[in-house]
Write a protein that holds these residues in place. Structure first.
Motif, PDB file in Angstrom:
ATOM      1  N   ASN A   1       1.138  -1.662   0.057  1.00  0.00           N
ATOM      2  CA  ASN A   1      -0.242  -0.191  -0.167  1.00  0.00           C
ATOM      3  C   ASN A   1       0.864   1.358   0.363  1.00  0.00           C
ATOM      4  OD1 ASN A   1      -1.964   2.116   0.988  1.00  0.00           O
ATOM      5  ND2 ASN A   1      -3.014   0.473   1.577  1.00  0.00           N
ATOM      6  N   LYS A   2       0.911   2.247  -1.564  1.00  0.00           N
ATOM      7  CA  LYS A   2       1.812   3.207  -1.387  1.00  0.00           C
ATOM      8  C   LYS A   2       2.064   4.184  -0.267  1.00  0.00           C
ATOM      9  CE  LYS A   2       2.900   2.771  -5.989  1.00  0.00           C
ATOM     10  NZ  LYS A   2       3.336   3.504  -7.417  1.00  0.00           N
ATOM     11  N   LYS A   3       0.045   3.966   0.209  1.00  0.00           N
ATOM     12  CA  LYS A   3      -0.252   5.388   0.851  1.00  0.00           C
ATOM     13  C   LYS A   3       0.137   5.724   2.870  1.00  0.00           C
ATOM     14  CE  LYS A   3      -4.280   7.632   2.924  1.00  0.00           C
ATOM     15  NZ  LYS A   3      -4.435   6.947   4.322  1.00  0.00           N
TER      16      LYS A   3
ATOM     17  N   PHE B   1      -6.611  -6.258   2.549  1.00  0.00           N
ATOM     18  CA  PHE B   1      -4.941  -5.157   2.080  1.00  0.00           C
ATOM     19  C   PHE B   1      -6.194  -4.752   0.798  1.00  0.00           C
ATOM     20  CE2 PHE B   1      -2.697  -3.553  -1.891  1.00  0.00           C
ATOM     21  CZ  PHE B   1      -1.902  -3.533  -1.287  1.00  0.00           C
ATOM     22  N   ALA B   2      -7.181  -5.022   0.524  1.00  0.00           N
ATOM     23  CA  ALA B   2      -8.011  -3.716  -0.591  1.00  0.00           C
ATOM     24  C   ALA B   2      -9.335  -2.791  -0.021  1.00  0.00           C
ATOM     25  CB  ALA B   2      -8.726  -4.793  -1.281  1.00  0.00           C
TER      26      ALA B   2
ATOM     27  N   ALA C   1      -7.025  -8.879 -10.557  1.00  0.00           N
ATOM     28  CA  ALA C   1      -8.024  -8.686 -11.489  1.00  0.00           C
ATOM     29  C   ALA C   1      -9.336  -7.974  -9.698  1.00  0.00           C
ATOM     30  CB  ALA C   1      -8.586  -9.477 -11.858  1.00  0.00           C
ATOM     31  N   THR C   2      -9.097  -8.562  -8.877  1.00  0.00           N
ATOM     32  CA  THR C   2      -9.869  -8.377  -7.932  1.00  0.00           C
ATOM     33  C   THR C   2      -8.835  -7.357  -7.175  1.00  0.00           C
ATOM     34  OG1 THR C   2     -10.262 -11.122  -7.367  1.00  0.00           O
ATOM     35  CG2 THR C   2     -10.552  -9.379  -5.972  1.00  0.00           C
ATOM     36  N   MET C   3      -7.724  -7.150  -6.706  1.00  0.00           N
ATOM     37  CA  MET C   3      -7.678  -6.130  -6.451  1.00  0.00           C
ATOM     38  C   MET C   3      -7.503  -4.840  -7.369  1.00  0.00           C
ATOM     39  SD  MET C   3      -6.444  -6.874  -3.407  1.00  0.00           S
ATOM     40  CE  MET C   3      -5.536  -8.214  -3.101  1.00  0.00           C
ATOM     41  N   LYS C   4      -8.053  -4.783  -8.050  1.00  0.00           N
ATOM     42  CA  LYS C   4      -7.926  -3.041  -9.354  1.00  0.00           C
ATOM     43  C   LYS C   4      -9.357  -3.291  -9.180  1.00  0.00           C
ATOM     44  CE  LYS C   4      -4.581  -3.912 -12.580  1.00  0.00           C
ATOM     45  NZ  LYS C   4      -4.512  -4.930 -14.307  1.00  0.00           N
TER      46      LYS C   4
ATOM     47  N   ASP D   1     -10.287   3.157  -7.086  1.00  0.00           N
ATOM     48  CA  ASP D   1      -9.105   5.119  -6.954  1.00  0.00           C
ATOM     49  C   ASP D   1      -8.853   5.135  -5.246  1.00  0.00           C
ATOM     50  OD1 ASP D   1      -8.708   5.149  -9.675  1.00  0.00           O
ATOM     51  OD2 ASP D   1     -10.370   6.081  -9.727  1.00  0.00           O
ATOM     52  N   SER D   2      -9.386   4.071  -4.230  1.00  0.00           N
ATOM     53  CA  SER D   2      -9.378   4.511  -2.819  1.00  0.00           C
ATOM     54  C   SER D   2      -7.941   4.981  -2.443  1.00  0.00           C
ATOM     55  CB  SER D   2      -9.787   3.279  -2.111  1.00  0.00           C
ATOM     56  OG  SER D   2      -9.456   1.804  -2.466  1.00  0.00           O
TER      57      SER D   2
END
Length: 445
Positions: free
Chosen positions: A170-172, A278-279, A294-297, A302-303
């Motif tokens: 998670n970049k944030k 994670f999502a 695909a699920t993560m996308k 855009d959260s």
């Protein structure tokens, strides 16, 4: 001697389903076609059944492929039989039992690769014809992972695609803790330090998990990866010797215990699943397979920004990642025109063109090694780490009686969630695994 024990399949179905889950990616909960049998017709059209469990992206892709195959082969009709994951193996087993006498049932079955030897021992599979599926060509052109489908020099299964594991981040949350992508961990010690720093507790409540560690998630795969990176092999080089109590296995388990109990980076059951943690942005690091992209996308949208990187290593620098796949086999009762049609359809499913489309649609990686050098796929920032891991990916042997999942579940419940001594736990599990291996291999004596 190999035993034909179809009658046992019904009672084993749920156990086999549990075993296959070690490489599964979870059911979508959407039931597709659920007819129970396929039939030929008097007009020269032969009908065969293809069985797989219901996972949205895979079902949609298979429906599309079947339509194209039938258009190119008008004398072959494919019945696509799907059931939700929780009932798939039981339904398939029941149909196989019926087909033993009727000759009508699943012609091509899709299941996790670790079950190939178990289905073979039960007499469910027939060899893939060597004049079409040349073992020498497969050995040269396909990922080494497909060797799980090879028994006594003969292939009994082949996949369209394989999956490897990597690190989601998670970049944030990285930025909030003063990290950049350049700081991503290169070693497992760095991973533990970073996960610990990013963990947030409020009193006794975990708010942000530094790393996902649910016992029902990918923890068993992580344990195997850690052990392999140290040079260990839980089933020995010959798949006949249990090595769950080796020094490498103990070091791997102690690492996970330290993460969970001492550093307190996670809580098992934190959310409904590791991927949900994670999502939804409440886990900083997450180890999972390429099939999860695909699920993560879809779920993350855009959260927040996220990325994927290759897994860290131990201090020895030896790279290791788990790899597995859902493979296709032709059932032993498939004969005559149905066999010819099944072989032709399996050829189609293992073609390079189909593999590339499957990769784009599902996040699983085409099983031919040519995809390890596919520049279009390597340019995908999410797929690249998984593809780059292909050369060093490994998979695990397992048995139905006491599977690798059974062993890992006992290990984690006893020593990770409980207070059991790690060494004693591994000794106990090792004895059970060895007993299961001895029983399994006795089928071939």
């Amino acid at each position: 001697m190999k035993k034909n024990i179809y009658a046992m399949l019904l009672t084993m179905a749920l156990a086999v389903g549990s075993l296959s889950g070690c490489g599964g990616n979870g059911a979508s909960g959407v039931e597709g076609n659920s007819a129970d049998k396929g039939e030929g017709s008097a007009d020269g059209v032969v009908t065969i059944q293809y069985w797989q469990y219901a996972y949205d992206s895979k079902v949609a892709m298979m429906d599309e492929l079947i339509k194209e195959f039938e258009a190119e082969n008008p004398t072959i009709k494919i019945e696509h039989i799907t059931y939700p994951y929780d009932s798939y193996f039981e339904k398939m087993a029941a149909s196989i039992v019926t087909a033993q006498s009727s000759g009508v049932g699943p012609n091509i079955i899709n299941y996790n690769c670790v079950d190939t030897s178990n289905y073979y021992a039960q007499g469910v599979l027939q060899p893939l014809p060597a004049d079409v599926f040349d073992p020498a060509v497969i050995d040269e052109e396909f990922s080494p992972l497909v060797q799980m489908g090879k028994i006594n020099g003969v292939y009994y299964s082949l996949p369209t695609a394989v999956r490897t594991y990597a690190m989601f981040y998670n970049k944030k949350l990285l930025e909030e803790n003063g990290y950049t992508e350049a700081d991503l961990p290169k070693t497992w010690e760095e991973y533990a330090d970073m996960a610990e720093k990013m963990t947030v507790w409020e009193g006794n409540n975990l708010k942000i998990a530094g790393s996902t560690m649910d016992k029902d998630g990918r923890l068993s795969h992580w344990f195997r990866i850690l052990n392999k990176g140290l040079g260990g092999d839980l089933y020995g080089q010959d798949n006949k010797t249990a090595e769950y109590n080796s020094d490498t296995a103990k070091k791997s388990l102690d690492y996970l215990i330290d993460m969970y109990k001492n550093r307190k980076v996670a809580v098992s059951g934190f959310t409904t699943s590791d991927q949900v943690s994670f999502a939804t942005g409440v886990a900083a690091l997450h180890i999972d397979g390429s099939f999860r992209i695909a699920t993560m996308k879809e779920k993350i949208g855009d959260s927040f920004e996220w990325g994927v990187a290759e897994l860290p290593t131990w201090e020895n620098g030896e790279k290791a990642t788990y790899g597995d796949y859902w493979c296709n086999s032709i059932t032993s009762f498939t004969k005559g025109a149905e066999l010819d049609a099944s072989v032709k359809f399996l050829q189609f499913l293992t073609s390079e063109e189909v593999m590339k489309r499957w990769t784009a649609a599902t996040g699983e990686i085409g099983a031919r090694m040519i995809f390890a050098e596919d520049q279009e796929l390597l340019s995908d920032k999410y797929m690249a780490p998984f593809i780059e891991a292909l050369p060093y990916a490994f998979t695990s042997f397992s048995t139905k009686r006491y599977s690798v999942d059974d062993a890992c579940k006992e290990i984690f419940e006893t020593s990770l969630l409980g207070d059991g001594d790690s060494g004693q736990t591994l000794d106990s599990v090792n004895a059970k695994v060895q007993e299961s291996l001895d029983e399994f291999w006795s089928e071939f004596e």
